[in-house]
Design a protein around this motif. Structure first.
Motif, short mmCIF file in Angstrom:
data_model
loop_
_atom_site.label_atom_id
_atom_site.label_comp_id
_atom_site.label_asym_id
_atom_site.label_seq_id
_atom_site.Cartn_x
_atom_site.Cartn_y
_atom_site.Cartn_z
N MET A 1 1.04 -1.40 0.05
CA MET A 1 -0.07 0.03 0.03
C MET A 1 1.16 1.27 0.02
N ASP A 2 1.22 1.75 -1.30
CA ASP A 2 2.42 2.60 -1.35
C ASP A 2 1.48 4.20 -1.42
N PHE A 3 1.11 4.73 -0.16
CA PHE A 3 0.46 5.82 -0.22
C PHE A 3 1.62 6.86 0.09
N LYS A 4 1.56 8.17 -0.61
CA LYS A 4 2.71 9.21 -0.29
C LYS A 4 1.88 10.51 -0.17
N PHE A 5 2.15 11.21 0.81
CA PHE A 5 1.75 12.57 1.11
C PHE A 5 2.91 13.62 1.44
N LYS A 6 2.58 15.00 1.01
CA LYS A 6 3.44 15.82 1.70
C LYS A 6 2.46 16.78 2.73
N ILE A 7 2.82 16.74 3.79
CA ILE A 7 2.01 17.60 4.94
C ILE A 7 2.86 18.58 5.53
N ALA A 8 2.37 19.67 5.60
CA ALA A 8 3.08 20.89 6.13
C ALA A 8 2.11 21.76 7.03
#
Length: 874
Positions: free
Chosen positions: A586-593
């Motif tokens: 399950m290759d979920f990727k996010f950018k969170i700032a």
């Protein structure tokens, strides 16, 4: 308007220019020799030695005029302070060239008299600041363009308001106003330099007019150019004159320009077209393989100097393109090149000035460092030297570019620059003097997202600049607005680790913008750092030299001018693929700032029939990057919905949508969830779906050979859509019409199982009474190109084409370049008829249609076809 001052910038003063690696030039005037080479006057050091060649590189920049001027005014920003900050960034990036078309409509009246107003005063101020930073200038006095873009145009006083572009060349009243204007503007005395434009040594040349439209008769063009050139010469201007040759090229007009009394010719390059209203994805390095000018039959062409007034890889957010463009420019003999255009820092957060372009050191740092590397390439690569064809020309001199790594890189004995994480080892770490980059390398590990610079000032003394973190929270190339922030800065404390021989042992970190001194006992060369300018000194540094450097502090300006109603405490950008396969992780990727500390983040996922969600924790892996903290794999095919909840001191916020409630709550509800399509192993792979891909298709440009309409209509069955193309071929044409779609991201989940796919299936039909032949083109990441043809009947069919039928051949280069004389097709090298297609390397899929005729058929021909889907099957 209320202004937020929660972020900060380091303002680079003139004292920082010595660290930009391009010292203030003492060279003054240029001339063009008998072979068409632009040279610096009196620069040869030995008798009988030729003077040095000019090789200047930089940007266009428009703050004194048009939209940029108005936008700064609306935000209540001092335009001179804005210019100070932006020119300092240009110098930091090592630029030594500037060009802009002056908006004559804002600084002249209907008769061509120059108006000494705020626009002209600001331009004068800008020229002085550029000169102070050693940046040489070419001005284009006549722009013609209206001042509205991207807003509606407004009526202005200037002479060109009253004529279309063609009439500036042909209308005698327009020419009279232009003569009056050129005479006055070249004699205008800059109140800051106290010099007229004709006498200012920083202004090395004049390009007479921006992107002219010419009449059919070449002699009329030559007469116009000579008339304007005579005005400038009679006014006392003695430096080179350039004239545009690329905007509307044909052989008659090219010869007319070369027949005129000008010294050089100016070119442009937009290799990916303009204004796609979205970010282009995929590998576009073949678009910049060569800058081929069809000049063999043009007499006198080789006696003219060559410059580039504008260029950009428009609508591309990646950082790998600029050095490749410069490589091709130097092969073509260009000696001056300026990118269009540098975004002013005070409005770059919105990218409203020219939404198809986006470049600023703080708000698009990877692209900015890419342009910095391109500038070094322009300075260092020999003029007229070829480096072969793609993909071999991805390496040239000390430079390389990589689409797969999204990387531009300079690796020389003294400089190491990179636009993204790199595993390359420095060529000579002991002799290294300059480092600039984003991310990690063998010499710097940094988990921030902004740019950093390390410059050696003396033995054991280094200067460090660290810029704020940045996150693109929206596509900067979509329709923009001052009510829409696309890029955001964060002043975070980050970890940095240096592997510089002189700084292996204990060293001191001294702030250049405050009195506080940090002393670290270094064991792993790692320390915490905030945005700022610092001096790094080992215990072996000469203390007298250190104190001399510390005696001059850096200046700072606090505050970025972003309307407070755009402020958000948390931002999440989803970087996950739209599809996956069973048994894959399950290759979920996010950018969170966030502007507040993020204490936790979780992903919530459910199937369409579920009432509630399953929760998975997310973990930070550096920068703003978060991934799923679980080794689970997809187990069942189907559509999954998911969202992300972020916890801060301000509570929980769920994305997409920024809802102030957690999916854990029983009453959570949202119609804005992300989706992922989980497929069975071996399932057909849909390369094109008319509805799904409607925003991502690239079309051939309109031209004299054809006109077309593209609509989305009902497909073969209820709920299906199709792309409906109607083409009218107006004359014979050498090149087919085409559409293109980047499919590389669609194939990534299937990368380990691509060999089992044997067929390409297209569901389509002709919409005329006759069968319609279309071409199917495949363009691979390594430059290989393959083609096949099929015939469409006047009813829906699934046409199954064996992949073995695809043969090496020419494919279209899309988007098409400006100028339009550049190559329109590509045939990959090293492709043989028995090659097996590596589908994992497939980048672009194209559908083409030619104006094929036989016998006495009329060249005018109408063709229509509908395409519902294209997919790979076993």
């Amino acid at each position: 308007m209320k202004i937020s001052k929660s972020l900060f910038i380091i303002f680079l003063t003139i004292t920082s220019i010595i660290y930009s690696q391009k010292p203030i030039s003492k060279r003054q005037d240029v001339y063009i020799d008998s072979s068409g080479v632009m040279r610096w006057k009196n620069s040869s050091l030995l008798p009988n030695q030729k003077d040095e060649e000019v090789n200047l590189f930089g940007v266009n920049y428009t703050t004194p005029f048009a939209y940029s001027y108005r936008a700064h005014k609306r935000l209540g920003i001092s335009l001179k302070i804005a210019i100070d900050m932006d020119v300092a960034q240009m110098a930091r990036l090592g630029f030594d060239a500037f060009r802009v078309h002056m908006w004559d409509r804002e600084i002249s009246d209907k008769d061509g008299n120059v108006l000494v107003n705020e626009h002209l005063d600001l331009f004068d101020y800008l020229l002085k600041k550029l000169e102070d930073n050693g940046i040489k200038i070419i001005i284009t006095p006549i722009a013609w363009w209206a001042t509205g873009w991207p807003e509606p145009d407004e009526k202005t006083a200037g002479f060109s308001q009253n004529y279309n572009r063609g009439e500036l060349i042909t209308n005698q009243n327009a020419r009279a106003a232009e003569r009056n204007y050129l005479k006055q503007i070249i004699n205008h005395v800059n109140s800051y330099t106290k010099l007229s434009y004709k006498d200012d040594h920083s202004i090395i040349a004049v390009e007479i007019i921006n992107e002219p439209n010419h009449p059919q008769k070449g002699q009329e063009t030559t007469d116009y150019i000579n008339e304007m050139a005579k005005v400038l010469r009679d006014a006392g201007y003695v430096k080179p004159l350039f004239y545009n040759i690329s905007e509307n090229w044909n052989n008659v007009q090219a010869q007319a320009v070369c027949n005129a009394n000008i010294d050089g010719i100016s070119f442009q390059w937009y290799p990916t077209g303009l204004v796609h209203n979205k970010m282009l994805s995929g590998n576009y390095l073949i678009n910049v393989n060569r800058y081929l000018i069809p000049s063999d039959s043009i007499k006198g062409f080789n006696k003219k100097a060559k410059m580039v007034y504008e260029f950009d890889a428009a609508d591309i957010g990646a950082s790998y393109m600029y050095p490749a463009i410069v490589r091709s420019y130097r092969e073509a003999g260009m000696q001056f090149a300026t990118m269009f255009s540098y975004d002013p820092v005070h409005i770059a957060w919105s990218n409203t000035e020219y939404p198809t372009h986006f470049l600023n050191l703080l708000y698009s740092p990877s692209k900015a460092i890419g342009l910095m590397i391109a500038g070094k390439a322009f300075h260092l690569l020999p003029r007229m030297k070829s480096y072969g064809d793609y993909p071999l020309n991805n390496r040239f001199g000390d430079f390389r570019v990589s689409y797969d790594e999204d990387l531009s890189e300079l690796n020389s004995d003294t400089a190491f620059y990179y636009t993204n994480n790199t595993k390359s080892n420095p060529k000579n770490i002991v002799s290294l003097k300059h480092i600039a980059g984003i991310g990690n390398s063998p010499v710097v590990n940094y988990d921030g997202t902004g740019a950093y610079f390390l410059d050696k000032l003396d033995k054991n003394i280094w200067r460090l600049e660290v810029y704020p973190d940045v996150l693109w929270i929206k596509d900067p190339f979509e329709q923009t607005s001052m009510s829409r922030q696309v890029s955001k800065l964060y002043r975070n404390t980050r970890k940095m680790k240096l592997s510089i021989p002189e700084l292996i042992n204990k060293f001191e970190i001294t702030s250049l913008s405050a009195d506080a001194k940090l002393v670290k006992e270094i064991s792993r060369q790692e320390f915490s750092i905030r945005p700022g300018a610092y001096l790094l000194t080992s215990d072996k540094a000469d203390e007298n030299k250190v104190q001399k450097i510390l005696s001059t502090r850096e200046e700072r300006i606090d505050g970025f001018y972003v309307p407070s109603n755009l402020a958000s405490t948390v931002d999440v950008v989803n970087c996950t693929s739209s599809s996956a396969v069973i048994s894959a992780p399950m290759d979920f990727k996010f950018k969170i700032a966030g502007t507040e500390k993020i204490s936790g983040a979780s992903m919530f996922i459910k199937r369409l029939a579920w009432r509630g969600f399953k929760k998975y924790p997310l973990k930070s892996i550096g920068g703003f990057d978060y991934v799923i903290d679980d080794t689970s794999k997809f187990t069942t095919a189907g559509i999954l919905e998911y969202c992300v909840a972020v916890e801060t001191t301000n509570g929980v916020t769920t994305f997409p949508g920024g809802i102030k409630i957690s999916p854990d709550n029983w009453d959570f509800s949202s119609d804005k969830l992300w989706c992922i399509d989980v497929k069975d192993q071996g399932e057909s792979i849909c390369l094109f779906d008319a509805y799904r891909d409607r925003k991502d298709i690239v079309f051939s440009q309109y031209n004299q050979a054809w006109r077309y309409t593209a609509d989305y209509t009902d497909g073969s069955d209820y709920g299906k859509s199709s792309l409906s193309m109607k083409l009218s071929f107006l004359q014979e044409t050498k090149y087919p019409f085409g559409i293109q779609l980047n499919v590389s991201d669609l194939l990534k989940p299937f990368a380990g199982n691509m060999e089992s796919y044997k067929y390409l299936v297209i569901k389509a039909r002709s919409t005329t009474n006759n069968d319609c032949t279309i071409g199917i083109n495949l363009l691979l990441n390594d430059g290989k190109s393959l083609t096949a043809k099929t015939s469409l009947k006047n009813n829906w069919e699934k046409i199954k084409i064996p992949l073995t039928e695809f043969q090496p051949g020419e494919v279209l280069i899309l988007p098409e370049s400006y100028p339009r004389f550049l190559p329109k097709t590509w045939k990959g090298v090293g492709t043989t008829t028995d090659s097996k297609i590596d589908l994992s390397a497939l980048q672009f899929f194209q559908i083409t249609c030619e104006n094929r005729k036989s016998g006495n058929e009329d060249v005018k021909r109408d063709i229509g076809f509908d395409v519902e889907s294209v997919y790979l099957s076993k």
